[in-house]
Design a protein around this motif. Structure first.
Motif, PDB file in Angstrom:
ATOM      1  N   LEU A  47      60.989  80.221 110.643  1.00  0.00           N
ATOM      2  CA  LEU A  47      60.719  80.809 111.955  1.00  0.00           C
ATOM      3  C   LEU A  47      61.971  81.454 112.531  1.00  0.00           C
ATOM      4  CD1 LEU A  47      58.989  81.304 114.452  1.00  0.00           C
ATOM      5  CD2 LEU A  47      59.559  78.979 115.211  1.00  0.00           C
ATOM      6  N   LYS A  86      62.560  84.748 110.862  1.00  0.00           N
ATOM      7  CA  LYS A  86      61.632  85.787 111.309  1.00  0.00           C
ATOM      8  C   LYS A  86      62.024  86.316 112.689  1.00  0.00           C
ATOM      9  CE  LYS A  86      58.690  85.554 107.838  1.00  0.00           C
ATOM     10  NZ  LYS A  86      58.460  86.699 106.917  1.00  0.00           N
ATOM     11  N   LEU A 116      52.350  80.618 109.999  1.00  0.00           N
ATOM     12  CA  LEU A 116      53.599  79.921 109.674  1.00  0.00           C
ATOM     13  C   LEU A 116      53.452  78.457 110.093  1.00  0.00           C
ATOM     14  CD1 LEU A 116      56.508  80.044 108.655  1.00  0.00           C
ATOM     15  CD2 LEU A 116      57.221  80.626 110.977  1.00  0.00           C
TER      16      LEU A 116
END
Length: 739
Positions: free
Chosen positions: A246, A249, A259
């Motif tokens: 995360l 990203k 996710l």
């Protein structure tokens, strides 16, 4: 529409003033009253219809068109009836006012296209009629062109207005749908919206998001999203893989979805699934992320249960075939990377089928559970044990660099599984056979290594079980030969490659011919003669023995029917044939078609028939005996000999194996004693004995001395084709007549 009504009233006033000098007063007054009333009613009605109806129905459109036609007809009255001089100033004024009224009405009635076109068409036609009667062709053309162009413009503008109106309605519906979905989404228990700014800090925290985090919304605003999700691990920096993904990203400002990451809420681990997209302003400046989150803890737990069911055996709890294959593939990959070796063991339980057949499958299942427990206790971190199915197990050895260790493990498995089991007050004895294959020598892929281990296991089973065998290249060559033989055997019967040879059976005392044993032979045009020891086992495994056995029975009976009436024919019967319920029908049909007396047919079975409990073989033999066919027990004493089935089954004769005859002729005491015992047993039960494999004068003298009834062997004749067998019969008959 109100402005249009005012325009109609003003235009009517102008027309009235211009027509006062030339029109009949009462007619002009009547027209004014009718026009004012009609215009007022029509415009008011159409105004209310447009303002209170989003999309007109067909009925509304037709009604509005009729009202517009009425209004246009009222405006047509002055041009048709109140004016007579086309070129007068009053007429010109009337035409100018009518043209203005047509344009204004067409613009005002655009939402109701049919009504606008009707008004322009009717009034335009009325204005051109006087010009046509007056033969004012130029004025007529101009008026008609004006009306036509106005109608085209009205139609185009009406279509555009309708398209824009529909687009606005669709946009309003979509906005309403999106709002509804967002409201429903916010009201969903497990889902929430989240938003962060360019600094990755939470903004506008919703109460659903806050409730999922067990925090207050105002306390969450301004906190870093990663800190909220990391929970207790934020200070230590021991982040999960999902949280690291995360963060990456968010750093790369990439959209993401589905996710999954673990979070700790009030000391309880939960699983969340989030998705988000970056946000930018009109100038392209990055504003942050907006996304959605879901609590998928229950779904993940269900998926884990399903995954376990897909990879673990429900009966034993061991990894199943899929899991074993995956583990073997990983072991081979690691072994290749580190230039090491991996191994694969296949384990097959011996005599397990007898447990299922005699005690039932529930006992067999519990026995498999005990077997799996013993196997699991033998495994270290270097091995993985799994169940492939049935009574087959497998072991994946990740590091097989020490061959001696693999051998010790295989022997330990065999010894451990061979110890007795106590199941439901039954003491059970089974065994195990093991086949071992090692990479990269025996295969570099999981499929190849499994096949190699399976071939090695097959060799262990061929040796009687209870042993282990490592893969050898010759095993593959043997398997390939078996595969080719199987393919060719499937066509051998159809192509006439099978034949019967006949070996004589003579009386031990007189040497007189008593009959023949029919022996199956296969002469392949390319492979040459193929021995029965090779193709009979293949025929049994592939269930080809049924059609082949039927052909043998019919052929042997047809041939024996041509012989003298006292000669018998013996036919070997495989245990696999006796599992076929139609076997009795096959024998009965062969006897009927050949017209052979049942007493002249003798079926030879081995002790293996009685080792298969539950197959119904004994019942089938009783039915065959009821036909009057004789029954002979072949190879007695070489297997699990039992006196029980001798007393339960009506055998006519017992065949003594050649191994006993040869050993006894050499003076070995044990086979000599066995032959004496078998002869004595047969006499006491009223059976005859046949000594097989008599090849020398000494062996002949021995079996005669021991009291065998009949003799079979090369001393009296080998198995010969049918023509030579017939010659042998003729010579025997001639010899008998001469004597």
């Amino acid at each position: 529409m109100p402005l249009l009504l005012v325009g109609h009233l003003g235009a009517a006033a102008i027309v009235t003033l211009s027509l006062l000098p030339v029109a009949v007063p009462w007619m002009l007054a009547g027209w004014i009253v009718a026009l004012l009333g009609g215009a007022g009613a029509v415009t008011l009605r159409q105004w209310r219809a447009v303002t209170h109806t989003i999309a007109s129905t067909r009925t509304h459109a037709v009604t509005a068109a009729l009202e517009s036609a009425l209004l246009a007809a009222l405006w047509s009255v002055p041009a048709l009836f109140l004016t007579h001089d086309v070129g007068s100033s009053a007429t010109i004024t009337l035409w100018m006012v009518a043209a203005a009224i047509m344009v204004a009405t067409a613009l005002a009635l655009t939402p109701m296209l049919l009504a606008a076109l009707t008004f322009v068409g009717v009034l335009g036609t009325a204005l051109t009629v006087p010009l046509a009667f007056a033969h004012a062709h130029l004025a007529l053309t101009a008026a008609a062109a004006f009306a036509a162009m106005l109608m085209i413009a009205t139609y185009t503008r009406g279509r555009a207005f309708t398209a824009r109106l529909l687009a606005e309605v669709a946009l309003a519906d979509r906005d309403e749908t999106v709002s509804l979905l967002l409201r429903e989404f916010e009201n969903a228990r497990a889902d929430w919206l989240w938003e962060i700014d360019a600094s990755r800090r939470i903004v506008h925290a919703g109460w659903r998001f806050a409730d999922a985090c067990r925090l207050r919304p105002e306390a969450m605003n301004g906190l870093p999203l990663l800190q909220v999700l990391a929970g207790p691990t934020w200070e230590g920096g021991n982040f999960s893989t999902g949280l690291r993904d995360l963060a990456e990203k968010l750093k790369q400002r990439e959209s993401f979805r589905d996710l999954a990451l673990p979070v700790v809420i009030d000391g309880e681990e939960r699983w969340w699934e989030i998705a988000a997209s970056p946000r930018y302003d009109a100038q392209g400046a990055f504003l942050g992320f907006r996304g959605v989150g879901s609590d998928v803890t229950e779904q993940r737990a269900s998926a884990d249960r399903i995954n376990r069911m897909a990879r673990f055996d429900t009966l034993t709890g061991l990894p199943n075939r899929l899991h074993v294959n995956e583990a073997l593939s990983r072991a081979l990959t690691d072994a290749e990377r580190w230039r090491a070796r991996a191994a694969f063991m296949m384990i097959d339980l011996d005599r397990f089928k007898a447990v299922n057949d005699t005690l039932g499958h529930p006992v067999g299942d519990r026995l498999l559970g005990r077997v799996s427990e013993r196997l699991a206790q033998l495994m270290s971190d270097n091995e993985l044990i799994g169940r492939l199915g049935g009574d087959e197990f497998a072991v994946v050895v990740r590091d097989a660099s020490d061959p001696q260790r693999i051998e010790r493990l295989a022997r330990t498995i065999i010894d451990t599984l061979s110890r007795p089991y106590e199941v439901d007050q039954h003491t059970l004895y089974i065994g195990a056979s093991v086949g071992v294959a090692t990479s990269p020598r025996d295969g570099r892929t999981a499929e190849t290594l499994i096949r190699s281990a399976d071939l090695a296991l097959y060799r262990s089973k061929d040796r009687g079980g209870g042993v282990f065998h490592a893969y050898e290249p010759q095993l593959h060559a043997d398997a390939e030969e078996r595969r080719i033989l199987e393919l060719e055997l499937r066509q051998a019967l159809e192509h006439g490659q099978l034949s019967l040879h006949y070996q004589p059976v003579v009386d031990a005392g007189t040497g007189r011919l008593r009959g023949f044993e029919a022996l199956l032979r296969w002469d392949h045009p390319r492979l040459g003669p193929v021995g029965p020891d090779k193709f009979i086992a293949i025929a049994e495994e592939t269930r080809l023995i049924a059609p082949i056995g039927e052909w043998v029975a019919r052929t042997a009976c047809e041939e024996a029917a041509r012989w003298p009436g006292d000669l018998r024919i013996a036919v070997n019967v495989s245990p696999e044939q006796l599992t076929n319920p139609n076997f009795v029908t096959v024998i009965a049909s062969a006897l009927a078609q050949s017209r052979l007396s049942p007493q002249r047919l003798e079926l030879e079975v081995t002790e293996g028939v009685f080792m298969r409990e539950g197959t119904g073989a004994a019942r089938v033999l009783e039915q065959v005996l009821d036909l009057g066919v004789r029954l002979s027990l072949d190879d007695f004493g070489t297997g699990y000999s039992s006196l029980g089935y001798l007393s339960r089954t009506r055998f006519s004769s017992i065949k003594i194996d050649r191994s006993f005859v040869a050993s006894a002729a050499q003076g070995v005491a044990e086979p000599l004693a066995i032959i004496r015992a078998v002869v004595a047993l047969a006499r006491s039960l009223g059976m005859s004995t046949i000594a097989e494999g008599v090849e020398t004068e000494a062996e002949l003298a021995l079996v005669r001395e021991l009291g065998c009834t009949n003799i079979q062997g090369h001393y009296f004749g080998r198995a010969v084709p049918v023509a030579e067998a017939r010659d042998m019969i003729r010579r025997n008959l001639a010899k008998a007549r001469a004597a």
